[in-house]
Design an enzyme around this catalytic site. Structure first.
Site, PDB file in Angstrom:
ATOM      1  N   ASP A 204     152.672  38.079   1.953  1.00 18.77           N
ATOM      2  CA  ASP A 204     151.664  38.769   0.564  1.00 18.77           C
ATOM      3  C   ASP A 204     151.111  37.962  -0.699  1.00 18.77           C
ATOM      4  O   ASP A 204     152.334  37.676  -1.470  1.00 18.77           O
ATOM      5  CB  ASP A 204     151.992  40.092   0.114  1.00 18.77           C
ATOM      6  CG  ASP A 204     150.403  40.584  -0.917  1.00 18.77           C
ATOM      7  OD1 ASP A 204     149.722  40.714  -0.793  1.00 18.77           O
ATOM      8  OD2 ASP A 204     150.992  40.113  -2.388  1.00 18.77           O
ATOM      9  N   GLU A 254     149.353  35.138   3.443  1.00 17.86           N
ATOM     10  CA  GLU A 254     147.937  35.316   2.925  1.00 17.86           C
ATOM     11  C   GLU A 254     148.190  33.966   1.925  1.00 17.86           C
ATOM     12  O   GLU A 254     149.057  34.152   1.107  1.00 17.86           O
ATOM     13  CB  GLU A 254     147.982  36.616   2.302  1.00 17.86           C
ATOM     14  CG  GLU A 254     147.263  36.623   1.763  1.00 17.86           C
ATOM     15  CD  GLU A 254     146.737  37.531   0.205  1.00 17.86           C
ATOM     16  OE1 GLU A 254     145.645  38.189   0.031  1.00 17.86           O
ATOM     17  OE2 GLU A 254     147.511  38.470  -0.524  1.00 17.86           O
TER      18      GLU A 254
HETATM   19  C1  GLC Z   1     147.492  40.151  -2.032  1.00 21.01           C
HETATM   20  C2  GLC Z   1     146.963  41.786  -1.307  1.00 21.01           C
HETATM   21  C3  GLC Z   1     146.382  42.714  -2.299  1.00 21.01           C
HETATM   22  C4  GLC Z   1     146.889  42.481  -3.773  1.00 21.01           C
HETATM   23  C5  GLC Z   1     147.359  41.856  -4.292  1.00 21.01           C
HETATM   24  C6  GLC Z   1     148.868  42.074  -4.812  1.00 21.01           C
HETATM   25  O1  GLC Z   1     146.143  39.644  -1.907  1.00 21.01           O
HETATM   26  O2  GLC Z   1     146.119  41.461  -0.081  1.00 21.01           O
HETATM   27  O3  GLC Z   1     145.678  44.008  -1.660  1.00 21.01           O
HETATM   28  O4  GLC Z   1     146.439  43.612  -4.749  1.00 21.01           O
HETATM   29  O5  GLC Z   1     148.056  40.464  -3.224  1.00 21.01           O
HETATM   30  O6  GLC Z   1     149.851  42.328  -4.528  1.00 21.01           O
END
Ligand code: GLC
Length: 522
Positions: A204, A254
């Protein structure tokens, strides 16, 4: 790619948002037992793996992305035993399990943060990012939270008179990765889940893992100081080393950056990510040229060094049927074409739960809004059965669903679509099966071909097998604009338009309906 493709290259990875997938105990919130009971659906989709959004202990300020215990399951989702059962059941069907790992921040209720905020002398003080404010009482710098509604990325703590950093909500304090103890503790979290048998992690907010240690402001700087700092790469290499202690595991990041060079820098060195979520692609407008350029850019920058991954939906983005299709009730041709794009491009498709049903966003009345950042519509529970038969929970729950189900659930539910050869679900299953049987679709080379300006067309080739994919981005029927001699005799294997007869065609006479995508054997 020499040799056999790895599992994470072969087929699609299916993202599950556990709150909204399937509720086994009737409390209106999805759970791990619900997922285990629905593995047939995933097996029939031919998914290689599932990626589970967070199911860890959490006060749910950000619905699980605020983790209070990295080593336990939240009671809303079940128990560690439920998790083990789910992993066993998935593995028994040849489905790998990827879990979300949230390294940048914990919940403010995590015992680490509770101790950290207790006093300036706490041994855990330095596990988070604490600073004095400016002399006039303002926050340490100008950094802003990723969530607009939150505002600045700093919150003042009255008791100890300092500010702490939170790149997201105030309930999600950033861990201090400059502290080696934090890094070691988070590596142990990886090992905890690897030892339980998980096949990989989705990391994440990877780009947040390192910032300017001097905490300089962003204003006036050539490059942002609050993310994507060079040391992120060292941290990622450390993570990869832990994962490589185990066999055949995968990490997908991500990397929420809109500069493709930066995204690829996390991917192309062999000792960082296996896969990166490409937000440049995910946030494109519905435009043939934009799609072509985005795909070609990735190939040009990384064909030899990195394996692509393609996604257009997740739990943070409006759904494709809502972004790209007219809200006319005439189905969602572009959502169907988008599935063909994902399965026919060179790279790993990521499919978000409900995308295989062509779901649009749900309408959330103001009094039901729960997310800080407007993401409830794409998180609505999955409709499994017609509400007329299963009740208002649409087979997702026997209770009151935590968010309203999508308005069209009577037709869009999985059971109804499974019985309809023309449905989006049936299309997705066919695309997955075709990819599974066709090496050219999995690992074949790729190049785009000149076609009508509103058609994105590309070839996939492998040892004499040639396939053409073409998608019409226009709002009207257009000729595909390809020469007859591209190869052949051409045969349409799949069309996303239920009205098309599949079988032999003449390329120079082929016309595509609005939003239609085809896969043609040459
Ligand atoms: C990422 C996740 C999102 C979350 C953020 C903070 O972007 O996909 O859903 O709110 O991280 O953890």
């Amino acid at each position: 790619m020499p040799g056999e493709p790895a599992w994470w290259q072969r087929g699609a990875i299916y993202q599950i948002y556990p709150r909204s997938f399937a509720d086994a105990d009737g409390d209106g919130v999805g759970d791990l037992a619900g997922i285990a009971a629905r593995l047939d659906h995933i097996a029939e989709l031919g998914a290689e793996a599932i990626w589970l959004s967070p199911f860890y202990r959490s006060p749910m300020a950000d619905f699980g992305y605020d983790v209070a215990d990295y080593r336990d399951v939240d009671p809303a989702f079940g128990t560690l035993e439920d998790f083990d059962r789910l992993v066993d059941a998935a593995h028994g069907r040849g489905i790998r399990v990827v879990v979300d790992w949230v390294p940048n921040h914990s919940s403010d209720r995590h015992e680490w943060f509770v101790e950290s905020r207790a006093s300036r002398d706490s041994p855990r003080r330095d596990w988070y990012v604490w600073r004095d404010g400016t002399p006039d009482g303002g926050p340490p710098n100008d950094w802003m939270s990723e969530f607009e509604a939150v505002g600045r990325a700093w919150t003042f703590d009255e008791a100890t008179g300092q500010w702490y950093l939170h790149s997201f909500m105030a309930e999600q304090p950033d861990l201090n990765w400059d502290n080696p103890e934090v890094e070691a503790a988070m590596h142990d979290v990886l090992r905890f889940w690897l030892d339980r048998g998980v096949d990989g992690f989705r990391i994440d907010a990877l780009q947040r893992l390192a910032h300017d240690p001097l905490l300089r402001s962003n204003a006036g700087a050539a490059r942002r100081h609050d993310q994507d700092w060079e040391t992120t790469h060292d941290r990622l290499r450390g993570i990869r080393r832990v994962v490589d202690e185990y066999e055949d595991r995968m990490i997908v990041g991500e990397v929420a950056l809109l500069d493709l060079h930066r995204v690829i820098s996390y991917l192309n060195s062999g000792d960082q990510l296996h896969l990166a979520h490409n937000f440049v692609f995910a946030e494109l407008a519905w435009d043939a040229e934009a799609f072509r350029v985005s795909v070609e850019d990735f190939e040009a920058l990384a064909v030899a060094t990195a394996w692509p991954a393609w996604f257009l939906e997740n739990h943070d983005l409006p759904r494709v049927a809502t972004r790209f299709d007219e809200p006319s009730g005439l189905g969602a041709p572009r959502a169907r074409a988008a599935l063909l794009v994902l399965y026919a491009l060179r790279g790993t498709p990521f499919v978000y739960q409900g995308q295989e049903l062509g779901l649009p966003d749900a309408e959330i009345p103001p009094e039901r809004v729960v997310d800080v950042d407007g993401r409830d519509p794409e998180r609505a529970p999955l409709p499994w059965r017609p509400p007329s038969q299963a009740g208002p929970g649409a087979g997702f729950t026997t209770g009151e669903p935590w968010l309203p189900v999508v308005a069209g659930a009577e037709e869009l539910n999985a059971e109804t679509q499974a019985a309809d050869r023309c449905s989006t679900l049936s299309l997705t299953r066919r695309l997955a099966a075709l990819r599974r049987q066709t090496p050219a679709l999995q690992t074949g080379s790729q190049r785009s071909v000149d076609a009508h300006p509103e058609v994105f067309a590309w070839l996939r080739e492998d040892e004499g097998a040639r396939l053409l994919a073409a998608v019409n981005f226009a709002a009207e029927t257009v000729p595909v604009g390809l020469p007859a001699e591209l190869g052949g005799p051409p045969r349409v294997l799949v069309s996303t338009d239920p009205a098309r007869r599949e079988g032999e065609v003449r390329l120079d006479a082929l016309e595509l309906a609005p939003g239609e995508g085809v896969l043609v054997a040459l």
